[in-house]
Design an enzyme around this catalytic site. Structure first.
Site, PDB file in Angstrom:
ATOM      1  N   TYR A 154       0.996  -1.095  -0.012  1.00  0.00           N
ATOM      2  CA  TYR A 154       0.000  -0.234  -0.120  1.00  0.00           C
ATOM      3  C   TYR A 154       1.045   1.261  -0.177  1.00  0.00           C
ATOM      4  CZ  TYR A 154      -4.658   1.794   0.716  1.00  0.00           C
ATOM      5  OH  TYR A 154      -5.989   2.228   0.315  1.00  0.00           O
ATOM      6  N   LYS A 161      -3.799   7.638   3.298  1.00  0.00           N
ATOM      7  CA  LYS A 161      -5.062   7.438   4.212  1.00  0.00           C
ATOM      8  C   LYS A 161      -5.135   7.682   5.732  1.00  0.00           C
ATOM      9  CE  LYS A 161      -7.777   5.425   1.304  1.00  0.00           C
ATOM     10  NZ  LYS A 161      -9.027   6.068   1.086  1.00  0.00           N
TER      11      LYS A 161
END
Length: 255
Positions: A154, A161
């Site tokens: 990620y 995020k």
């Protein structure tokens, strides 16, 4: 009487009918809401086609969350279809593949900056643009993927995020006096078009069902969508700055 009877929602991020945003729009209509969608550029036509698959065809307004002119015009564009908004759903994220898939140490700032602007700062941009249409008791709800830990592949999207979640807390602080709630839904991996574009996404989804006490279906976006709809409703009048995990329980489990 539906959970959102008489309310109007602005839903971003509808691209295809496998997206969480599409199911939010569908459930919102089924619960009595009027829905307005946003899209931009080459995606606009695809969103318009997908909008016709909803229970009631929804209008689509132009909005690039990185474009100041679009943000300034959002209120007028929405007013062509509705005189107010009761909730705004942020379901937008993007990072160049060069900053994901194991490229954390090699991510260049221009690409990282793109990820942060589109995936985190845009929550503030969208909320401020929609603010004149939002009254007391309204809601801003965003979609996240747990930014409190480091995930395989990620990389800088995970950083984005984390910034997104912090942005939501500060928005909750500053919009609370206006009676506007700001909450997030942290969903487990869903096999959407956006998710499957992440290099190595299958590494995360492949073990989720094993780790989730409730189990997990990567093809089922409805549990996450239901939580978004609930947070848009009047059933959480004193809840803000919260992250509701809809991940089968994985967030609470040890390795």
């Amino acid at each position: 009487m539906g959970l959102l009877e008489g309310k109007t929602l602005l839903v971003t991020g509808v691209l295809k009918d496998n997206s969480i945003a599409f199911h939010v729009a569908r459930l919102a209509q089924e619960q009595g809401a009027t829905v307005v969608l946003t899209s931009f550029g080459r995606q606009l036509r695809l969103t318009e086609v997908t909008a016709r698959r909803l229970p009631s065809p929804a209008p689509v307004v132009q909005l690039d969350v990185t474009n100041e002119e679009d943000l300034a015009a959002l209120g007028d564009r929405v007013r062509e279809h509705a005189d107010r908004l009761d909730a705004v759903v942020h379901s937008i994220a993007f990072a160049p593949q060069s900053v994901m898939g194991g490229n954390f140490l090699h991510g260049a700032w221009p690409d990282v900056a793109t990820a942060l602007e589109v995936s985190a700062y845009s929550l503030k941009s969208l909320a401020v643009a929609a603010r004149p249409l939002l009254g007391r008791g309204s809601a801003v709800v965003g979609m996240t993927f747990d930014g409190s830990v480091a995930w395989p592949v990620y990389d800088w999207m995970g950083v984005a995020k984390a910034a997104f979640e912090a942005t939501a807390r500060y928005l909750a602080r500053d919009l609370g006096p206006d009676g506007i709630r700001v909450n997030l839904v942290s969903a487990g991996p869903i096999r959407t078009t956006a998710a499957t574009s992440i290099p190595g996404f299958e590494q995360m989804e492949s073990v989720w069902d094993e780790r989730a006490p409730l189990g997990w279906d990567v093809a089922d976006a409805e549990p996450a969508a239901r939580s978004v709809v609930a947070l848009c409703s009047d059933w959480f009048p004193a809840t803000t700055a919260e992250i509701v995990h809809v991940d089968g329980g994985v967030h609470a489990m040890g390795q």
